[in-house]
Scaffold this active site. Structure first.
Site, PDB file in Angstrom:
ATOM      1  N   GLU A  79      42.457  38.817  28.080  1.00 25.05           N
ATOM      2  CA  GLU A  79      43.333  39.979  28.241  1.00 25.05           C
ATOM      3  C   GLU A  79      44.722  39.489  28.670  1.00 25.05           C
ATOM      4  OE1 GLU A  79      42.583  42.395  31.846  1.00 25.05           O
ATOM      5  OE2 GLU A  79      40.685  41.318  31.943  1.00 25.05           O
ATOM      6  N   CYS A 111      37.697  42.302  31.087  1.00 24.32           N
ATOM      7  CA  CYS A 111      36.863  41.132  31.425  1.00 24.32           C
ATOM      8  C   CYS A 111      35.627  41.001  30.544  1.00 24.32           C
ATOM      9  CB  CYS A 111      36.430  41.199  32.887  1.00 24.32           C
ATOM     10  SG  CYS A 111      37.802  41.236  34.011  1.00 24.32           S
ATOM     11  N   HIS A 233      29.776  39.664  36.697  1.00 25.11           N
ATOM     12  CA  HIS A 233      31.229  39.518  36.635  1.00 25.11           C
ATOM     13  C   HIS A 233      31.703  39.517  38.096  1.00 25.11           C
ATOM     14  CE1 HIS A 233      35.407  40.060  36.142  1.00 25.11           C
ATOM     15  NE2 HIS A 233      35.412  41.318  36.559  1.00 25.11           N
TER      16      HIS A 233
HETATM   17  P1  HMG Z   1      41.628  46.951  50.064  1.00 24.75           P
HETATM   18  O1  HMG Z   1      41.940  48.376  50.219  1.00 24.75           O
HETATM   19  O2  HMG Z   1      42.695  45.962  50.382  1.00 24.75           O
HETATM   20  O3  HMG Z   1      40.418  46.483  50.900  1.00 24.75           O
HETATM   21  O4  HMG Z   1      41.159  46.755  48.551  1.00 24.75           O
HETATM   22  P2  HMG Z   1      39.375  47.324  51.794  1.00 24.75           P
HETATM   23  O5  HMG Z   1      40.065  47.977  52.901  1.00 24.75           O
HETATM   24  O6  HMG Z   1      38.479  48.127  50.883  1.00 24.75           O
HETATM   25  O7  HMG Z   1      38.567  46.087  52.390  1.00 24.75           O
HETATM   26  C1  HMG Z   1      37.856  45.252  51.564  1.00 24.75           C
HETATM   27  C2  HMG Z   1      36.599  44.851  52.297  1.00 24.75           C
HETATM   28  O8  HMG Z   1      36.975  44.022  53.415  1.00 24.75           O
HETATM   29  C3  HMG Z   1      35.839  46.027  52.912  1.00 24.75           C
HETATM   30  O9  HMG Z   1      34.460  45.733  52.773  1.00 24.75           O
HETATM   31  C4  HMG Z   1      36.221  45.977  54.385  1.00 24.75           C
HETATM   32  O10 HMG Z   1      35.252  46.552  55.242  1.00 24.75           O
HETATM   33  C5  HMG Z   1      36.308  44.493  54.605  1.00 24.75           C
HETATM   34  P3  HMG Z   1      33.531  46.668  51.858  1.00 24.75           P
HETATM   35  O11 HMG Z   1      33.569  48.017  52.448  1.00 24.75           O
HETATM   36  O12 HMG Z   1      34.173  46.667  50.482  1.00 24.75           O
HETATM   37  O13 HMG Z   1      32.206  46.011  51.894  1.00 24.75           O
HETATM   38  N1  HMG Z   1      37.118  44.077  55.756  1.00 24.75           N
HETATM   39  C6  HMG Z   1      36.753  43.085  56.593  1.00 24.75           C
HETATM   40  N2  HMG Z   1      35.672  42.281  56.608  1.00 24.75           N
HETATM   41  C7  HMG Z   1      35.580  41.351  57.604  1.00 24.75           C
HETATM   42  N3  HMG Z   1      36.527  41.228  58.581  1.00 24.75           N
HETATM   43  C8  HMG Z   1      37.627  41.998  58.589  1.00 24.75           C
HETATM   44  C9  HMG Z   1      37.768  42.988  57.567  1.00 24.75           C
HETATM   45  N4  HMG Z   1      38.708  43.924  57.283  1.00 24.75           N
HETATM   46  C10 HMG Z   1      38.290  44.577  56.169  1.00 24.75           C
HETATM   47  N5  HMG Z   1      38.541  41.853  59.545  1.00 24.75           N
HETATM   48  C11 HMG Z   1      40.224  45.913  46.528  1.00 24.75           C
HETATM   49  C12 HMG Z   1      40.208  45.844  48.062  1.00 24.75           C
HETATM   50  C13 HMG Z   1      39.159  44.985  45.970  1.00 24.75           C
HETATM   51  C14 HMG Z   1      39.974  47.342  46.067  1.00 24.75           C
HETATM   52  C15 HMG Z   1      41.633  45.449  46.029  1.00 24.75           C
HETATM   53  O14 HMG Z   1      41.832  44.096  46.360  1.00 24.75           O
HETATM   54  C16 HMG Z   1      41.834  45.618  44.542  1.00 24.75           C
HETATM   55  O15 HMG Z   1      42.273  46.665  44.086  1.00 24.75           O
HETATM   56  N6  HMG Z   1      41.523  44.555  43.714  1.00 24.75           N
HETATM   57  C17 HMG Z   1      41.652  44.623  42.254  1.00 24.75           C
HETATM   58  C18 HMG Z   1      40.585  45.492  41.611  1.00 24.75           C
HETATM   59  C19 HMG Z   1      39.212  44.864  41.569  1.00 24.75           C
HETATM   60  O16 HMG Z   1      39.039  43.661  41.719  1.00 24.75           O
HETATM   61  N7  HMG Z   1      38.178  45.683  41.278  1.00 24.75           N
HETATM   62  C20 HMG Z   1      36.841  45.192  41.142  1.00 24.75           C
HETATM   63  C21 HMG Z   1      35.989  46.064  40.228  1.00 24.75           C
HETATM   64  S1  HMG Z   1      36.781  46.314  38.630  1.00 24.75           S
HETATM   65  C22 HMG Z   1      36.535  44.799  37.817  1.00 24.75           C
HETATM   66  O17 HMG Z   1      35.779  43.985  38.236  1.00 24.75           O
HETATM   67  C23 HMG Z   1      37.358  44.534  36.583  1.00 24.75           C
HETATM   68  C24 HMG Z   1      38.518  43.570  36.773  1.00 24.75           C
HETATM   69  O18 HMG Z   1      38.041  42.244  36.896  1.00 24.75           O
HETATM   70  C25 HMG Z   1      39.510  43.702  35.623  1.00 24.75           C
HETATM   71  C26 HMG Z   1      39.007  43.513  34.201  1.00 24.75           C
HETATM   72  O19 HMG Z   1      37.947  44.000  33.801  1.00 24.75           O
HETATM   73  O20 HMG Z   1      39.789  42.949  33.442  1.00 24.75           O
HETATM   74  C27 HMG Z   1      39.305  43.860  38.041  1.00 24.75           C
END
Ligand code: HMG
Length: 389
Positions: A79, A111, A233
């Site tokens: 992509e 992906c 993935h």
């Molecule tokens: P965010 O809002 O920064 O993070 O977004 P959060 O507040 O949801 O925290 C993440 C996790 O860290 C949470 O755990 C928190 O509790 C934990 P969870 O509830 O998820 O189990 N946390 C802590 N843990 C330990 N100690 C601490 C602490 N503080 C918080 N102190 C998000 C995170 C992944 C959403 C963001 O980074 C993002 O948007 N990433 C890009 C999208 C993505 O990767 N999506 C995955 C699914 S889609 C997919 O896989 C397709 C893709 O690869 C693209 C394609 O297909 O081409 C993306």
């Protein structure tokens, strides 16, 4: 017919960002990135490494003269394509010296691209048992500096040779797939950076996993107990953990623990590289094969592929005897261990670099160019210039 993965290799650029230091720079608790997201290091692509050179480097690390003669299809899943018309596969075909009678094409669905390549390769080999097919998953994941997706970036490529009577993994023709038009993650043609609805994308991933897993079990009669290990993935390694928790919600605790143990081996490389989009599932498979314990011949491995937008698919394969003899664990560990750490300001500058968008020529010069066998030296009269050392 026995069709599957005969060889697998990967390549990632030689520079990375330390996730704890990135967290400190963003005024975030480091444990959020290392445990909450589950990443230790994040590979960054310098300007001289694009999806074509990454894929060519991954392919060159596994191809021998027999492969180059027998490969008659090059499938470039990405992509992060570099041209609206010409496929990255054509460049990789030339840079790797594959015979001229092969066909070459690019496949895109976030992906999921490399999985589409695997499915096409299987059909092609079923009709042409002597054929070998080169399947590539190559990407540069960029969300931008100080964005929500920033800690889930990465760069790299996986290359696989598929053939009949493979030496690593026989693939079963037992898929359950699903397509739905959703806007969880996308990258419009005008943007260098992906747009994402992070929380929705996590939920969509899990919903797709649930749907295809239920469908797969109905179609095949198999259950979790038929699987030695599951691979997913891996956009960031915590996502795979969420997947195992979801799949084992109604299972015995011992089942969850068993899968979780293999999962740790299957994310060893992903933790060091970050999201490489369409190559991520296969990097995780490689990690399981190289970093995990030697599994018995015939052990069944599950594979869940997810490409935002969205397409999901669950399928499986069984391990061949002595598969460990055909891997390159030391080479892959060195590739990751010998990288140079970027300071946060160097990383920010590198991430924001891009080739001219007005058609101007550019010559790229960088000390880091010594890495890899293939790299981009610039653009001349609108044509990308690749060099193979
Ligand atoms: P965010 O809002 O920064 O993070 O977004 P959060 O507040 O949801 O925290 C993440 C996790 O860290 C949470 O755990 C928190 O509790 C934990 P969870 O509830 O998820 O189990 N946390 C802590 N843990 C330990 N100690 C601490 C602490 N503080 C918080 N102190 C998000 C995170 C992944 C959403 C963001 O980074 C993002 O948007 N990433 C890009 C999208 C993505 O990767 N999506 C995955 C699914 S889609 C997919 O896989 C397709 C893709 O690869 C693209 C394609 O297909 O081409 C993306």
């Amino acid at each position: 017919m026995d069709i599957g993965i005969d060889k697998i290799g990967f390549y990632s650029p030689n520079v990375y960002v330390d996730m704890e230091k990135l967290a400190e720079a963003r005024d975030v608790e480091p444990a959020k990135y290392t445990i909450g997201i589950g990443q230790e290091r994040m590979a960054i692509a310098p300007l001289h490494q694009d999806s074509v050179s990454l894929a060519a480097n991954a392919a060159l690390s596994i191809l021998d003269e027999d492969d180059k003669e027998k490969i008659d299809f090059v499938l470039f899943g990405s992509e992060s394509g570099v041209d609206h018309s010409k496929s990255g596969a054509v460049w990789v075909h030339q840079l790797t010296g594959i015979n001229k009678e092969a066909r070459s094409v690019e496949l895109k669905q976030a992906c999921y691209g490399a999985t589409a390549g695997i499915k096409m390769a299987m059909g092609h080999i079923a009709l042409n048992p002597e054929s070998k097919v080169l399947v590539l998953g190559t990407d540069i994941a960029k969300y931008g500096v100080k964005t929500g997706g920033e800690p889930t970036q990465g760069a790299g490529a996986v290359a696989m040779v598929l053939s009949s009577n493979p030496r690593l993994l026989s693939l079963d023709n037992d898929s359950a797939a699903l397509t739905k038009d959703i806007s969880d993650f996308w990258r419009p043609l005008y943007s260098d950076y992906a747009f994402v609805d992070g929380k929705f994308s996590n939920q969509a991933y899990l919903d797709f996993l649930n749907d295809v897993w239920v469908n797969y079990q109905e179609k095949t009669g198999r259950t979790l107990k038929d699987f030695e290990a599951m691979t997913f993935h891996v956009p960031y390694t915590k996502m795979g953990k969420k997947a195992i928790l979801a799949m084992t919600e109604n299972e015995e605790e011992s089942e969850r623990d068993r899968l979780m143990e293999y999962y740790q081996s299957s994310i060893y490389y992903n933790k060091q590289v970050g999201n490489i989009y369409t190559g991520s599932l296969y990097l995780s498979l490689l990690s399981l094969l190289e970093q995990g314990p030697e599994l018995e011949a015939g052990s069944r491995i599950g594979l869940f592929s997810y490409g935002s937008g969205a397409v999901g698919e669950f399928f499986s394969g069984t391990l061949k005897a002595d598969y460990k003899n055909y891997l390159s664990k030391d080479k892959h560990e060195s590739l990751l261990n010998e990288r140079r750490e970027l300071s946060i300001s160097e990383y920010e500058e590198m991430l924001q670099q891009s080739l001219p968008k007005d058609g101007a020529d550019i010559e790229i010069e960088s000390e880091d160019m010594k890495e890899g066998t293939v790299y981009l030296t610039g653009v001349k009269e609108h044509i990308r210039q690749y060099v193979k050392k």
